[in-house]
Design an enzyme around this catalytic site. Structure first.
Site, PDB file in Angstrom:
ATOM      1  N   HIS A 130       5.073   0.463  -0.268  1.00 36.05           N
ATOM      2  CA  HIS A 130       5.732  -0.505   0.611  1.00 36.05           C
ATOM      3  C   HIS A 130       4.739  -1.605   0.967  1.00 36.05           C
ATOM      4  O   HIS A 130       3.565  -1.518   0.645  1.00 36.05           O
ATOM      5  CB  HIS A 130       6.267   0.185   1.875  1.00 36.05           C
ATOM      6  CG  HIS A 130       5.202   0.779   2.739  1.00 36.05           C
ATOM      7  ND1 HIS A 130       4.505   1.932   2.397  1.00 36.05           N
ATOM      8  CD2 HIS A 130       4.684   0.358   3.921  1.00 36.05           C
ATOM      9  CE1 HIS A 130       3.626   2.204   3.349  1.00 36.05           C
ATOM     10  NE2 HIS A 130       3.694   1.258   4.285  1.00 36.05           N
ATOM     11  N   CYS A 151       5.988   6.149   4.832  1.00 37.84           N
ATOM     12  CA  CYS A 151       4.796   5.437   4.331  1.00 37.84           C
ATOM     13  C   CYS A 151       4.186   6.090   3.098  1.00 37.84           C
ATOM     14  O   CYS A 151       3.269   5.538   2.496  1.00 37.84           O
ATOM     15  CB  CYS A 151       3.754   5.321   5.444  1.00 37.84           C
ATOM     16  SG  CYS A 151       4.323   4.277   6.803  1.00 37.84           S
ATOM     17  N   HIS A 180      -1.389 -10.586  -1.312  1.00 44.86           N
ATOM     18  CA  HIS A 180      -0.437 -10.345  -2.395  1.00 44.86           C
ATOM     19  C   HIS A 180      -0.984  -9.401  -3.461  1.00 44.86           C
ATOM     20  O   HIS A 180      -0.836  -9.626  -4.656  1.00 44.86           O
ATOM     21  CB  HIS A 180       0.046 -11.664  -3.012  1.00 44.86           C
ATOM     22  CG  HIS A 180       1.023 -12.359  -2.123  1.00 44.86           C
ATOM     23  ND1 HIS A 180       0.621 -13.158  -1.066  1.00 44.86           N
ATOM     24  CD2 HIS A 180       2.373 -12.352  -2.105  1.00 44.86           C
ATOM     25  CE1 HIS A 180       1.685 -13.617  -0.442  1.00 44.86           C
ATOM     26  NE2 HIS A 180       2.769 -13.142  -1.054  1.00 44.86           N
ATOM     27  N   HIS A 214       3.510  -5.006   3.817  1.00 47.29           N
ATOM     28  CA  HIS A 214       3.451  -5.545   5.174  1.00 47.29           C
ATOM     29  C   HIS A 214       2.970  -6.989   5.113  1.00 47.29           C
ATOM     30  O   HIS A 214       2.274  -7.392   4.180  1.00 47.29           O
ATOM     31  CB  HIS A 214       2.433  -4.784   6.040  1.00 47.29           C
ATOM     32  CG  HIS A 214       2.719  -3.347   6.221  1.00 47.29           C
ATOM     33  ND1 HIS A 214       3.705  -2.872   7.060  1.00 47.29           N
ATOM     34  CD2 HIS A 214       2.132  -2.251   5.680  1.00 47.29           C
ATOM     35  CE1 HIS A 214       3.714  -1.549   7.031  1.00 47.29           C
ATOM     36  NE2 HIS A 214       2.768  -1.142   6.192  1.00 47.29           N
ATOM     37  N   GLU A 216       0.105  -3.908  11.232  1.00 45.81           N
ATOM     38  CA  GLU A 216       1.007  -3.812  10.084  1.00 45.81           C
ATOM     39  C   GLU A 216       2.386  -4.350  10.444  1.00 45.81           C
ATOM     40  O   GLU A 216       3.104  -4.824   9.576  1.00 45.81           O
ATOM     41  CB  GLU A 216       1.144  -2.358   9.633  1.00 45.81           C
ATOM     42  CG  GLU A 216      -0.094  -1.799   9.006  1.00 45.81           C
ATOM     43  CD  GLU A 216       0.084  -0.358   8.564  1.00 45.81           C
ATOM     44  OE1 GLU A 216      -0.662   0.052   7.671  1.00 45.81           O
ATOM     45  OE2 GLU A 216       0.958   0.360   9.089  1.00 45.81           O
ATOM     46  N   HIS A 235       0.853  -1.194   0.000  1.00 47.17           N
ATOM     47  CA  HIS A 235       0.000   0.000   0.000  1.00 47.17           C
ATOM     48  C   HIS A 235       0.879   1.231   0.000  1.00 47.17           C
ATOM     49  O   HIS A 235       2.104   1.139   0.114  1.00 47.17           O
ATOM     50  CB  HIS A 235      -0.989  -0.015   1.179  1.00 47.17           C
ATOM     51  CG  HIS A 235      -0.408   0.333   2.507  1.00 47.17           C
ATOM     52  ND1 HIS A 235      -1.063   1.135   3.419  1.00 47.17           N
ATOM     53  CD2 HIS A 235       0.753  -0.006   3.101  1.00 47.17           C
ATOM     54  CE1 HIS A 235      -0.336   1.259   4.514  1.00 47.17           C
ATOM     55  NE2 HIS A 235       0.762   0.567   4.344  1.00 47.17           N
TER      56      HIS A 235
END
Length: 159
Positions: A30, A26, A73, A32, A141, A17
């Site tokens: 990136h 952020c 994914h 998680h 996260e 996201h």
């Protein structure tokens, strides 16, 4: 008054996201390994195969697993992300740059943990039995960060 019990189950998925407009790291694309825990508070069922349970975990899986699969994914977007715009622009020149299956659009303001917790909770709202008086969704996260949305039902009103 019947005894109230609390049950929970945890799910994981991996996704990317971007927090457009964020002042820190952020803001970049990136990913998680998200951990999502759903908890339910309610009374024990007095009938059926789930007798003595708040909810059969199988029924919770039936509600949650399609949601987890939808996000796993993928690039989770609200539609305002610059990385998404770059992918779409690049796709105009090279079809291999963008596959629609890589992206999932959510009806959220931004793809923060807080907004994801609310999104999961909204998806579950109509799938709860009437013995559930409150439920929550925690979205982590990282192992050190967590956002939680809690839904308390007015007494006497089924979910």
């Amino acid at each position: 008054m019947a005894d109230e019990l609390k049950i929970s189950k945890t799910y994981t998925f991996d996704a990317a996201h971007q927090l457009e407009g964020h002042s820190g790291k952020c803001a970049r694309l990136h990913g998680h390994t998200y951990q999502v825990t759903v908890w339910l508070k309610g009374t024990q069922l007095l009938w059926g195969s789930a007798h003595t349970m708040v909810l059969d975990y199988f029924d919770l899986d039936r509600a949650m697993k399609p949601l987890i699969e939808e996000l796993d994914h993928r690039f989770i977007v609200s539609g305002t992300e610059s990385a998404l715009k770059a992918m779409l622009l690049g796709a105009q020149q090279d079809e291999d740059i963008y596959d629609p299956d890589w992206v999932v659009y959510l009806d959220v303001m931004r793809t923060t943990a807080e907004e994801l917790a609310k999104w999961f909770a909204r998806q579950l709202l109509l799938k709860m039995p009437e013995n559930v008086i409150a439920y929550g969704v925690q979205v982590c996260e990282t192992p050190k960060t967590m956002a939680e949305f809690i839904q308390v039902m007015p007494q006497g009103e089924p979910l």
